[in-house]
Design a protein around this motif. Sequence first.
Motif, PDB file in Angstrom:
ATOM      1  N   TRP A  69      18.223   5.713  -6.628  1.00 56.92           N
ATOM      2  CA  TRP A  69      19.678   5.812  -6.619  1.00 56.92           C
ATOM      3  C   TRP A  69      20.292   4.431  -6.851  1.00 56.92           C
ATOM      4  O   TRP A  69      21.197   4.281  -7.667  1.00 56.92           O
ATOM      5  CB  TRP A  69      20.145   6.413  -5.288  1.00 56.92           C
ATOM      6  CG  TRP A  69      21.612   6.651  -5.204  1.00 56.92           C
ATOM      7  CD1 TRP A  69      22.289   7.759  -5.631  1.00 56.92           C
ATOM      8  CD2 TRP A  69      22.599   5.766  -4.672  1.00 56.92           C
ATOM      9  NE1 TRP A  69      23.643   7.609  -5.394  1.00 56.92           N
ATOM     10  CE2 TRP A  69      23.850   6.397  -4.798  1.00 56.92           C
ATOM     11  CE3 TRP A  69      22.544   4.501  -4.095  1.00 56.92           C
ATOM     12  CZ2 TRP A  69      25.037   5.807  -4.379  1.00 56.92           C
ATOM     13  CZ3 TRP A  69      23.719   3.914  -3.666  1.00 56.92           C
ATOM     14  CH2 TRP A  69      24.949   4.574  -3.816  1.00 56.92           C
ATOM     15  N   LEU A  70      19.787   3.425  -6.151  1.00 58.82           N
ATOM     16  CA  LEU A  70      20.321   2.064  -6.296  1.00 58.82           C
ATOM     17  C   LEU A  70      20.078   1.490  -7.693  1.00 58.82           C
ATOM     18  O   LEU A  70      20.855   0.668  -8.170  1.00 58.82           O
ATOM     19  CB  LEU A  70      19.714   1.129  -5.245  1.00 58.82           C
ATOM     20  CG  LEU A  70      20.276   1.296  -3.840  1.00 58.82           C
ATOM     21  CD1 LEU A  70      19.412   0.559  -2.824  1.00 58.82           C
ATOM     22  CD2 LEU A  70      21.716   0.801  -3.770  1.00 58.82           C
ATOM     23  N   ALA A  71      19.011   1.920  -8.347  1.00 59.19           N
ATOM     24  CA  ALA A  71      18.659   1.394  -9.674  1.00 59.19           C
ATOM     25  C   ALA A  71      19.467   2.027 -10.796  1.00 59.19           C
ATOM     26  O   ALA A  71      19.453   1.528 -11.920  1.00 59.19           O
ATOM     27  CB  ALA A  71      17.172   1.603  -9.932  1.00 59.19           C
ATOM     28  N   LEU A  79      29.236   6.581  -5.348  1.00 53.99           N
ATOM     29  CA  LEU A  79      29.847   5.952  -4.177  1.00 53.99           C
ATOM     30  C   LEU A  79      31.188   5.322  -4.548  1.00 53.99           C
ATOM     31  O   LEU A  79      32.174   5.454  -3.817  1.00 53.99           O
ATOM     32  CB  LEU A  79      28.912   4.905  -3.575  1.00 53.99           C
ATOM     33  CG  LEU A  79      29.460   4.115  -2.390  1.00 53.99           C
ATOM     34  CD1 LEU A  79      29.885   5.035  -1.252  1.00 53.99           C
ATOM     35  CD2 LEU A  79      28.424   3.103  -1.910  1.00 53.99           C
ATOM     36  N   LYS A  80      31.227   4.683  -5.691  1.00 56.36           N
ATOM     37  CA  LYS A  80      32.469   4.069  -6.153  1.00 56.36           C
ATOM     38  C   LYS A  80      33.571   5.123  -6.306  1.00 56.36           C
ATOM     39  O   LYS A  80      34.704   4.936  -5.877  1.00 56.36           O
ATOM     40  CB  LYS A  80      32.240   3.341  -7.477  1.00 56.36           C
ATOM     41  CG  LYS A  80      33.445   2.600  -7.982  1.00 56.36           C
ATOM     42  CD  LYS A  80      33.133   1.829  -9.254  1.00 56.36           C
ATOM     43  CE  LYS A  80      34.331   1.040  -9.719  1.00 56.36           C
ATOM     44  NZ  LYS A  80      34.045   0.260 -10.925  1.00 56.36           N
ATOM     45  N   ALA A  81      33.223   6.264  -6.900  1.00 58.28           N
ATOM     46  CA  ALA A  81      34.194   7.335  -7.103  1.00 58.28           C
ATOM     47  C   ALA A  81      34.642   7.915  -5.763  1.00 58.28           C
ATOM     48  O   ALA A  81      35.835   8.154  -5.551  1.00 58.28           O
ATOM     49  CB  ALA A  81      33.593   8.426  -7.982  1.00 58.28           C
ATOM     50  N   ALA A  82      33.704   8.147  -4.854  1.00 57.49           N
ATOM     51  CA  ALA A  82      34.055   8.702  -3.540  1.00 57.49           C
ATOM     52  C   ALA A  82      34.974   7.746  -2.784  1.00 57.49           C
ATOM     53  O   ALA A  82      35.942   8.182  -2.144  1.00 57.49           O
ATOM     54  CB  ALA A  82      32.794   8.974  -2.733  1.00 57.49           C
ATOM     55  N   ALA A  83      34.714   6.460  -2.878  1.00 58.05           N
ATOM     56  CA  ALA A  83      35.562   5.464  -2.215  1.00 58.05           C
ATOM     57  C   ALA A  83      36.951   5.430  -2.843  1.00 58.05           C
ATOM     58  O   ALA A  83      37.961   5.403  -2.139  1.00 58.05           O
ATOM     59  CB  ALA A  83      34.906   4.087  -2.285  1.00 58.05           C
ATOM     60  N   ALA A  84      37.014   5.463  -4.170  1.00 58.18           N
ATOM     61  CA  ALA A  84      38.300   5.434  -4.871  1.00 58.18           C
ATOM     62  C   ALA A  84      39.133   6.678  -4.546  1.00 58.18           C
ATOM     63  O   ALA A  84      40.365   6.600  -4.467  1.00 58.18           O
ATOM     64  CB  ALA A  84      38.081   5.320  -6.380  1.00 58.18           C
ATOM     65  N   GLU A 103      25.978  -6.673  -3.428  1.00 58.47           N
ATOM     66  CA  GLU A 103      27.413  -6.835  -3.237  1.00 58.47           C
ATOM     67  C   GLU A 103      28.240  -5.776  -3.954  1.00 58.47           C
ATOM     68  O   GLU A 103      29.261  -5.330  -3.441  1.00 58.47           O
ATOM     69  CB  GLU A 103      27.846  -8.231  -3.669  1.00 58.47           C
ATOM     70  CG  GLU A 103      27.314  -9.320  -2.756  1.00 58.47           C
ATOM     71  CD  GLU A 103      27.714 -10.703  -3.206  1.00 58.47           C
ATOM     72  OE1 GLU A 103      28.778 -10.845  -3.842  1.00 58.47           O
ATOM     73  OE2 GLU A 103      26.960 -11.639  -2.920  1.00 58.47           O
ATOM     74  N   ALA A 104      27.804  -5.356  -5.132  1.00 59.45           N
ATOM     75  CA  ALA A 104      28.561  -4.364  -5.895  1.00 59.45           C
ATOM     76  C   ALA A 104      28.649  -3.048  -5.128  1.00 59.45           C
ATOM     77  O   ALA A 104      29.709  -2.433  -5.051  1.00 59.45           O
ATOM     78  CB  ALA A 104      27.920  -4.141  -7.257  1.00 59.45           C
ATOM     79  N   VAL A 105      27.537  -2.617  -4.533  1.00 63.22           N
ATOM     80  CA  VAL A 105      27.521  -1.369  -3.777  1.00 63.22           C
ATOM     81  C   VAL A 105      28.174  -1.568  -2.409  1.00 63.22           C
ATOM     82  O   VAL A 105      28.974  -0.744  -1.967  1.00 63.22           O
ATOM     83  CB  VAL A 105      26.075  -0.843  -3.620  1.00 63.22           C
ATOM     84  CG1 VAL A 105      26.029   0.356  -2.696  1.00 63.22           C
ATOM     85  CG2 VAL A 105      25.502  -0.494  -4.980  1.00 63.22           C
ATOM     86  N   GLN A 106      27.857  -2.663  -1.747  1.00 61.63           N
ATOM     87  CA  GLN A 106      28.387  -2.919  -0.406  1.00 61.63           C
ATOM     88  C   GLN A 106      29.912  -2.976  -0.417  1.00 61.63           C
ATOM     89  O   GLN A 106      30.559  -2.501   0.509  1.00 61.63           O
ATOM     90  CB  GLN A 106      27.808  -4.241   0.115  1.00 61.63           C
ATOM     91  CG  GLN A 106      27.695  -4.296   1.598  1.00 61.63           C
ATOM     92  CD  GLN A 106      26.901  -5.505   2.043  1.00 61.63           C
ATOM     93  OE1 GLN A 106      26.573  -6.396   1.257  1.00 61.63           O
ATOM     94  NE2 GLN A 106      26.606  -5.557   3.317  1.00 61.63           N
ATOM     95  N   ALA A 107      30.497  -3.506  -1.461  1.00 61.70           N
ATOM     96  CA  ALA A 107      31.948  -3.638  -1.548  1.00 61.70           C
ATOM     97  C   ALA A 107      32.636  -2.271  -1.672  1.00 61.70           C
ATOM     98  O   ALA A 107      33.816  -2.146  -1.371  1.00 61.70           O
ATOM     99  CB  ALA A 107      32.321  -4.503  -2.746  1.00 61.70           C
ATOM    100  N   SER A 112      35.200   4.801   6.289  1.00 58.98           N
ATOM    101  CA  SER A 112      34.784   6.075   6.861  1.00 58.98           C
ATOM    102  C   SER A 112      33.302   6.383   6.642  1.00 58.98           C
ATOM    103  O   SER A 112      32.845   7.452   7.020  1.00 58.98           O
ATOM    104  CB  SER A 112      35.623   7.195   6.258  1.00 58.98           C
ATOM    105  OG  SER A 112      35.457   7.223   4.860  1.00 58.98           O
ATOM    106  N   ALA A 113      32.552   5.471   6.061  1.00 55.69           N
ATOM    107  CA  ALA A 113      31.142   5.739   5.757  1.00 55.69           C
ATOM    108  C   ALA A 113      30.306   5.808   7.033  1.00 55.69           C
ATOM    109  O   ALA A 113      30.490   5.029   7.960  1.00 55.69           O
ATOM    110  CB  ALA A 113      30.584   4.669   4.828  1.00 55.69           C
TER     111      ALA A 113
END
Length: 159
Positions: A69-71, A79-84, A103-107, A112-113
């Motif tokens: 998933w991370l790769a 995750l980016k879409a869910a956060a947005a 950092e890209a994923v952590q940001a 609410s995660a």
Amino acid sequence: MVSYQGNADFIAMCFAMKNRSLASKIINRLQNEQLRVWVADKGFSVQRKEDLERLAVCRTALILVSRQWLADELCTGQLKAAAALERQVVLLFLDESELTGNEAVQAMLPRSARLLTYSPDSDEWFKELLSLECITDCKRKAGEEPQTKKVSLWSFFRR
């Protein structure tokens, strides 16, 4: 496997296609607990408008985090879409993958995660998952016949 198609609170499943076998088992367990679970026919993709539309109306995005998933940039885009979209997010770690240092994923982690660790040898992760309000809100009501459609497992092998 069936996928919830209605508008009541539901869980949107996000995972790497290489984890589809384990994802299928987790989906079945959730559905056995009378939870409404949506899974995309061909695996969730942020590039498909209909997938983003379903994510926008879900109660919770359950994201299965793994090395695969991370790769995959399309997966981390989940995750980016869910956060947005300001969705509740539960990250279920399938292996020893870590978000620290990425950092890209952590940001992208919304406040609410929830972070849980999957273990094939224990049900503690499942008990903890079922205790979360953002998950229990997706439980079918007594006598409710969910609007579902069959999802072909064959479609998961196209990628």
